[in-house]
Enzyme design. Structure first.
Site, PDB file in Angstrom:
ATOM      1  N   GLU A 260       8.972   9.903  50.241  1.00  0.00           N
ATOM      2  CA  GLU A 260       8.891   8.689  49.435  1.00  0.00           C
ATOM      3  C   GLU A 260       8.387   9.002  48.031  1.00  0.00           C
ATOM      4  O   GLU A 260       8.956   8.564  47.027  1.00  0.00           O
ATOM      5  CB  GLU A 260       7.968   7.672  50.112  1.00  0.00           C
ATOM      6  CG  GLU A 260       7.848   6.358  49.383  1.00  0.00           C
ATOM      7  CD  GLU A 260       6.934   5.368  50.105  1.00  0.00           C
ATOM      8  OE1 GLU A 260       6.592   4.349  49.498  1.00  0.00           O
ATOM      9  OE2 GLU A 260       6.570   5.634  51.270  1.00  0.00           O
ATOM     10  N   GLY A 293       2.062  -1.495  49.064  1.00  0.00           N
ATOM     11  CA  GLY A 293       1.152  -2.392  49.753  1.00  0.00           C
ATOM     12  C   GLY A 293       0.281  -1.692  50.767  1.00  0.00           C
ATOM     13  O   GLY A 293      -0.897  -2.018  50.935  1.00  0.00           O
ATOM     14  N   ALA A 294       0.852  -0.708  51.483  1.00  0.00           N
ATOM     15  CA  ALA A 294       0.110  -0.021  52.535  1.00  0.00           C
ATOM     16  C   ALA A 294      -0.277   1.404  52.171  1.00  0.00           C
ATOM     17  O   ALA A 294      -1.185   1.961  52.769  1.00  0.00           O
ATOM     18  CB  ALA A 294       0.932  -0.012  53.833  1.00  0.00           C
ATOM     19  N   SER A 295       0.414   2.013  51.234  1.00  0.00           N
ATOM     20  CA  SER A 295       0.112   3.397  50.865  1.00  0.00           C
ATOM     21  C   SER A 295       0.292   3.605  49.373  1.00  0.00           C
ATOM     22  O   SER A 295       0.897   2.784  48.679  1.00  0.00           O
ATOM     23  CB  SER A 295       1.013   4.368  51.648  1.00  0.00           C
ATOM     24  OG  SER A 295       2.365   4.198  51.259  1.00  0.00           O
ATOM     25  N   THR A 296      -0.231   4.718  48.900  1.00  0.00           N
ATOM     26  CA  THR A 296      -0.045   5.103  47.504  1.00  0.00           C
ATOM     27  C   THR A 296       0.300   6.578  47.467  1.00  0.00           C
ATOM     28  O   THR A 296      -0.166   7.359  48.303  1.00  0.00           O
ATOM     29  CB  THR A 296      -1.302   4.803  46.656  1.00  0.00           C
ATOM     30  OG1 THR A 296      -1.005   5.028  45.278  1.00  0.00           O
ATOM     31  CG2 THR A 296      -2.477   5.670  47.063  1.00  0.00           C
ATOM     32  N   GLN A 297       1.154   6.963  46.516  1.00  0.00           N
ATOM     33  CA  GLN A 297       1.594   8.349  46.404  1.00  0.00           C
ATOM     34  C   GLN A 297       1.320   8.897  45.014  1.00  0.00           C
ATOM     35  O   GLN A 297       1.374   8.160  44.027  1.00  0.00           O
ATOM     36  CB  GLN A 297       3.103   8.486  46.689  1.00  0.00           C
ATOM     37  CG  GLN A 297       3.519   8.204  48.112  1.00  0.00           C
ATOM     38  CD  GLN A 297       3.663   6.735  48.401  1.00  0.00           C
ATOM     39  OE1 GLN A 297       4.051   5.956  47.533  1.00  0.00           O
ATOM     40  NE2 GLN A 297       3.335   6.322  49.613  1.00  0.00           N
TER      41      GLN A 297
END
Length: 557
Positions: A260, A293-297
């Site tokens: 992602e 919303g649920a993760s960050t990269q």
């Protein structure tokens, strides 16, 4: 799983992707009424030559540079709160020698609304290879934690590899993860997106149009059994109700967080022309930080000083070897599950609730320093051990402030977690020092970063955005309505965004902490906020679609 490691990305060397480069040069005519001889002389000296007239009057004939040509990189507008290069940059054609060329003054379509024929292209009249369709569409559904979005991409096969033209975008809410235990309803929620694809893609091309549904962190959090039920229901509905081609492998999947982030890095840097085969050798790629919303990269290309024995990228899942456009690159990437904006909100509310009196639910109303002063919000709090979900009324009251909220967020960031492989960013995750390995590179902030910060900055502002800017905005927002009235006009976009959003204070404070405390960027570091480039959404979808279009696909009968 389609991966950027795939050799399909080598096709970009021949011009795969947006053909929106360059522009039409304009030359002014100087007319003098002195005499025929003087006129002829002046025209000879100052007038356009044959090749200039070619560009001025038949601009569509001029092909875009192929990969082996050297094309200067057009940097994003500065300041670039929303990366939107001028559509005039698209007025060039891209084709291969020997293909039929469309002659005329037909404008290059930049959207479905300006496309004269969805089944054809203005770039050529026949495909480069006879066994390929002239036009090909590809559908990518981004099933995120807060909503699902479809990207309908149009490509042409005028050249040796597909050429990206434009996209059609549509979204719907809520996300698939909201349909826990209701797989059929989850599948049906995508109908509005697929119906849009039915409207755009010509009937004759639908059977050769690949479609993929890639869910991200939100669905991953449901657990393997519940998420697979939803995915299977989507596979069945796509096969039974719609005529598009579903790839045999990885057509409907939960995407790995590493892919992602890297897909988003590819999309951003390719559209901004920093990693193309024709990009100058000294151009630096953007670091891409995506906040969902649920993760960050975070993904960036570290610069390693090989003269120093300790200047290496430690082996592990964070190391991503990428062969792209004929160049081997080593990227650092990490996806932080549970540190997306919505999950961060839940973590902060749960911690505030617990700290109120040492145990959950001690009071009917809980003072929350991460809500703007004078605001109130009923939030759902869930205890990880006991797992009961409760509604708690939280109020900003007089405690709401950036400084107080930041202290809570610092606990959520787990900056003091055990760091087994040093150095670490936060939550014990290894990350090479950005100060040493990415000291001056540009930074692109995507998704919720853009959605929350951009509305608070005037569109005509010429002031660059620094990480300290986010802290200033958080301070102003957390002080509540009197501060809003002081810094933004009543009818401004900012005021419309702030109304009925008490957690805006929390959101900005968390973003600042993520960049400043988590990744350890300096307060003076300049950042860009990205949403689109020439009408194409930034994010992972185009990068993932390139691999799908380049793969061998069987058309559906």
């Amino acid at each position: 799983m389609l991966s950027p490691r795939s050799s399909n990305y080598k096709q970009l060397e021949t011009g795969m992707g947006s053909s929106r480069v360059g522009g039409v040069r304009r030359f002014g005519w100087k007319k003098f009424v002195i005499g025929a001889g003087v006129i002829i002389g002046l025209v000879w000296v100052f007038g356009p030559r044959k090749e200039d007239m070619y560009e001025k009057y038949i601009p569509i004939l001029r092909p875009a540079p192929l990969a082996e040509e050297s094309t200067p990189v057009s940097p994003p507008a500065s300041p670039s709160h929303n990366i939107h290069p001028s559509h005039s940059s698209q007025n060039q054609n891209q084709h291969s020698a020997g293909d039929d060329i469309v002659v005329g003054a037909t404008p290059i379509p930049t959207s479905v609304d300006t496309d004269p024929d969805l089944s054809k292209t203005v770039h050529c009249t026949k495909p480069h290879k006879p066994d390929l369709p002239l036009v090909q569409y590809a559908l990518m559904i981004d099933a995120g934690s807060t909503g699902s979005r479809i990207h309908i991409y149009k490509f042409n096969n005028c050249g040796p590899s597909p050429v990206y033209e434009y996209e059609v975008f549509k979204q719907t809410k809520p996300g698939l993860s909201d349909y826990e235990g209701k797989p059929l309803a989850a599948a049906e929620s995508l109908d509005v997106l697929l119906d849009e694809a039915m409207r755009v893609v010509p009937q004759a091309l639908r059977g050769c149009t690949p479609v993929a549904v890639k869910a991200t962190a939100g669905l991953r959090l449901l657990g393997a059994e519940k998420s697979e039920e939803i995915l299977e229901a989507i596979r069945h509905r796509l096969s039974e109700k719609y005529p598009f081609t579903l790839p045999e492998k990885d057509g409907v999947v939960i995407m790995d967080g590493s892919d992602e982030g890297v897909y988003a890095w590819i999309t951003t840097n390719y559209l901004l022309k920093t990693i193309r085969a024709d990009s100058p050798a000294d151009v630096k790629s953007f670091a891409v930080l995506d906040l969902g919303g649920a993760s960050t990269q975070i993904v960036f290309e570290p610069t390693l000083d090989m003269s120093k024995p300790d200047s290496t990228l430690e082996p592990g899942e964070h190391k991503y070897d990428l062969d792209f456009a004929g160049k081997k690159r080593v990227l650092y990437q990490h996806s932080y599950l549970g540190y997306g904006l919505m999950r961060a909100r839940k973590s902060v509310h749960r911690l505030v609730d617990f700290m109120a009196f040492g145990k959950p639910g001690a009071e009917k109303e809980v003072a929350n320093p991460c809500l703007a002063k004078g605001t109130k919000r009923v939030v759902e709090v869930e205890d990880e051990q006991l797992n009961p979900k409760r509604n708690v009324t939280m109020i900003g009251a007089d405690v709401g402030s950036f400084e107080s909220c930041n202290r809570v967020v610092e606990l959520v960031m787990a900056k003091d977690a055990i760091c087994e492989v040093k150095p670490c960013s936060f939550n014990g995750v290894y990350q090479p020092s950005l100060l040493e390995t990415f000291p001056k590179g540009k930074i692109m902030l995507l998704s919720y970063f853009y959605d929350r910060i951009r509305p608070l900055i005037p569109a005509d502002s010429a002031v660059p955005i620094h990480i300290s800017t986010i802290a200033t905005l958080a301070q102003q927002v957390c002080l509540g309505k009197p501060s809003w009235d002081e810094h933004w006009s009543h009818d401004s976009e900012a005021m419309k965004e702030l109304e009925d959003r008490p957690e805006y204070c929390l959101d900005l404070t968390f973003m600042h902490a993520l960049l400043r405390l988590g990744y350890e960027f300096s307060a003076s570091r300049e950042v860009e906020l990205g949403k689109q480039v020439d009408g194409t959404e930034l994010g992972w979808c185009l990068g993932a679609t390139i691999a799908m279009v380049g793969a061998d696909l069987k058309c559906r009968v």
